[in-house]
Motif scaffolding. Structure first.
Motif, short mmCIF file in Angstrom:
data_model
loop_
_atom_site.label_atom_id
_atom_site.label_comp_id
_atom_site.label_asym_id
_atom_site.label_seq_id
_atom_site.Cartn_x
_atom_site.Cartn_y
_atom_site.Cartn_z
N ALA A 32 0.84 -1.20 0.00
CA ALA A 32 0.00 0.00 0.00
C ALA A 32 0.88 1.25 0.00
O ALA A 32 2.01 1.23 0.49
CB ALA A 32 -0.90 0.00 1.24
N GLU A 33 0.36 2.32 -0.55
CA GLU A 33 1.12 3.58 -0.57
C GLU A 33 1.41 4.09 0.84
O GLU A 33 2.42 4.74 1.06
CB GLU A 33 0.36 4.64 -1.37
CG GLU A 33 0.42 4.43 -2.87
CD GLU A 33 1.84 4.52 -3.43
OE1 GLU A 33 2.63 5.37 -2.99
OE2 GLU A 33 2.14 3.70 -4.33
N ASN A 34 0.54 3.80 1.79
CA ASN A 34 0.74 4.26 3.17
C ASN A 34 1.41 3.17 4.03
O ASN A 34 1.15 3.06 5.21
CB ASN A 34 -0.59 4.69 3.79
CG ASN A 34 -1.59 3.54 3.85
OD1 ASN A 34 -1.43 2.52 3.19
ND2 ASN A 34 -2.62 3.71 4.65
N LEU A 35 2.29 2.42 3.41
CA LEU A 35 2.99 1.32 4.05
C LEU A 35 3.66 1.72 5.36
O LEU A 35 4.25 2.80 5.47
CB LEU A 35 4.08 0.79 3.09
CG LEU A 35 5.09 -0.19 3.69
CD1 LEU A 35 4.40 -1.51 4.02
CD2 LEU A 35 6.23 -0.38 2.72
N ARG A 36 3.57 0.84 6.33
CA ARG A 36 4.31 0.95 7.59
C ARG A 36 5.17 -0.30 7.70
O ARG A 36 4.65 -1.41 7.70
CB ARG A 36 3.35 1.07 8.76
CG ARG A 36 2.51 2.34 8.70
CD ARG A 36 1.36 2.37 9.71
NE ARG A 36 0.56 1.17 9.84
CZ ARG A 36 -0.42 0.78 9.01
NH1 ARG A 36 -0.70 1.49 7.93
NH2 ARG A 36 -1.12 -0.31 9.24
N SER A 37 6.47 -0.15 7.76
CA SER A 37 7.40 -1.27 7.80
C SER A 37 8.27 -1.16 9.04
O SER A 37 8.87 -0.12 9.27
CB SER A 37 8.26 -1.27 6.54
OG SER A 37 9.24 -2.28 6.60
N ARG A 55 15.94 0.86 11.24
CA ARG A 55 15.75 0.54 9.83
C ARG A 55 14.28 0.56 9.41
O ARG A 55 13.98 0.31 8.24
CB ARG A 55 16.34 -0.82 9.50
CG ARG A 55 17.83 -0.90 9.68
CD ARG A 55 18.32 -2.25 9.24
NE ARG A 55 19.68 -2.49 9.74
CZ ARG A 55 20.28 -3.67 9.72
NH1 ARG A 55 19.64 -4.72 9.23
NH2 ARG A 55 21.48 -3.80 10.19
N GLY A 56 13.39 0.81 10.32
CA GLY A 56 11.97 0.85 9.98
C GLY A 56 11.68 1.90 8.93
O GLY A 56 12.36 2.92 8.82
N VAL A 57 10.66 1.63 8.12
CA VAL A 57 10.31 2.53 7.02
C VAL A 57 8.82 2.84 7.08
O VAL A 57 8.00 1.94 7.24
CB VAL A 57 10.62 1.86 5.65
CG1 VAL A 57 10.14 2.71 4.51
CG2 VAL A 57 12.10 1.56 5.52
N ILE A 58 8.49 4.10 7.01
CA ILE A 58 7.08 4.49 6.91
C ILE A 58 6.97 5.36 5.67
O ILE A 58 6.61 6.52 5.71
CB ILE A 58 6.59 5.20 8.18
CG1 ILE A 58 6.87 4.34 9.40
CG2 ILE A 58 5.09 5.50 8.09
CD1 ILE A 58 6.43 4.91 10.71
N ASP A 59 7.35 4.76 4.53
CA ASP A 59 7.41 5.51 3.29
C ASP A 59 7.56 4.53 2.13
O ASP A 59 8.54 3.78 2.07
CB ASP A 59 8.61 6.46 3.35
CG ASP A 59 8.74 7.33 2.13
OD1 ASP A 59 9.16 6.80 1.09
OD2 ASP A 59 8.43 8.52 2.23
N HIS A 60 6.61 4.51 1.23
CA HIS A 60 6.63 3.60 0.09
C HIS A 60 7.87 3.83 -0.78
O HIS A 60 8.51 2.87 -1.24
CB HIS A 60 5.34 3.78 -0.73
CG HIS A 60 5.08 2.69 -1.69
ND1 HIS A 60 5.51 2.73 -3.00
CD2 HIS A 60 4.42 1.51 -1.54
CE1 HIS A 60 5.12 1.63 -3.62
NE2 HIS A 60 4.46 0.87 -2.76
#
Length: 125
Positions: free
Chosen positions: A31-36, A44-49
Motif C-alpha cells: 500500500a502507498e501508506n505502508l508501515r514497515s 531501519r523501519g520505514v514508513i514511506d513507500h
C-alpha cells in the motif's frame, strides 16, 4: 476470492516479484501508506513507500542473483506470517543469506504493514 486465497496470492506475488527482480511488481504488493518495522533493528523501519522501493532496489542491485523462498506460511485473519530464506551472491562475490519471518497485515489486497524479523545469517569461514 476468500480471505485466505487473497493472503496467499499476495505472498506468492511478492515472492515471484523478488525472484524476477521486478521492483515495480514488488512495490505494487504494498500500500502507498505502508508501515514497515524491523524490531531487531528499529532504526531501519520505514514508513514511506518510496524508501521501501529504494531499499529493495538496492538489495536487488547488490545481490543480482537473489532468490527468495517461502519455507512456511500461515494466514490469520488479515495477517500472513511467512518464514523466508533469501539468498544469492553479492556483487563483491560473497554469499548473501537472510532468513527469518515476516508478518504482513493486508488492507485492500495490498500489504499495509509488515514486521520484518529477518536477519543475515552468519556464514562459516
Amino acid at each position: 476470492m476468500n480471505e485466505k486465497t487473497t493472503s496467499q496470492t499476495i505472498l506468492s506475488r511478492m515472492q515471484k516479484a523478488m525472484n524476477a527482480h521486478d521492483l515495480d511488481a514488488f512495490a505494487d504488493c504494498f500500500a502507498e501508506n505502508l508501515r514497515s518495522y524491523q524490531p531487531l533493528h528499529p532504526q531501519r523501519g520505514v514508513i514511506d513507500h518510496a524508501k521501501m522501493r529504494e531499499n529493495w532496489g538496492g538489495l536487488f542491485a547488490h545481490v543480482p542473483d537473489l532468490v527468495a523462498a517461502v519455507r512456511r506460511s500461515v494466514v490469520d485473519g488479515d495477517q500472513v506470517w511467512a518464514e523466508w530464506e533469501i539468498g544469492g551472491t553479492t556483487v563483491e562475490n560473497t554469499r548473501y543469506l537472510s532468513c527469518g519471518v515476516t508478518i504482513l497485515t493486508l488492507e485492500n489486497d495490498r500489504i499495509a504493514s509488515v514486521r520484518f524479523y529477518l536477519d543475515n545469517v552468519d556464514m562459516a569461514d
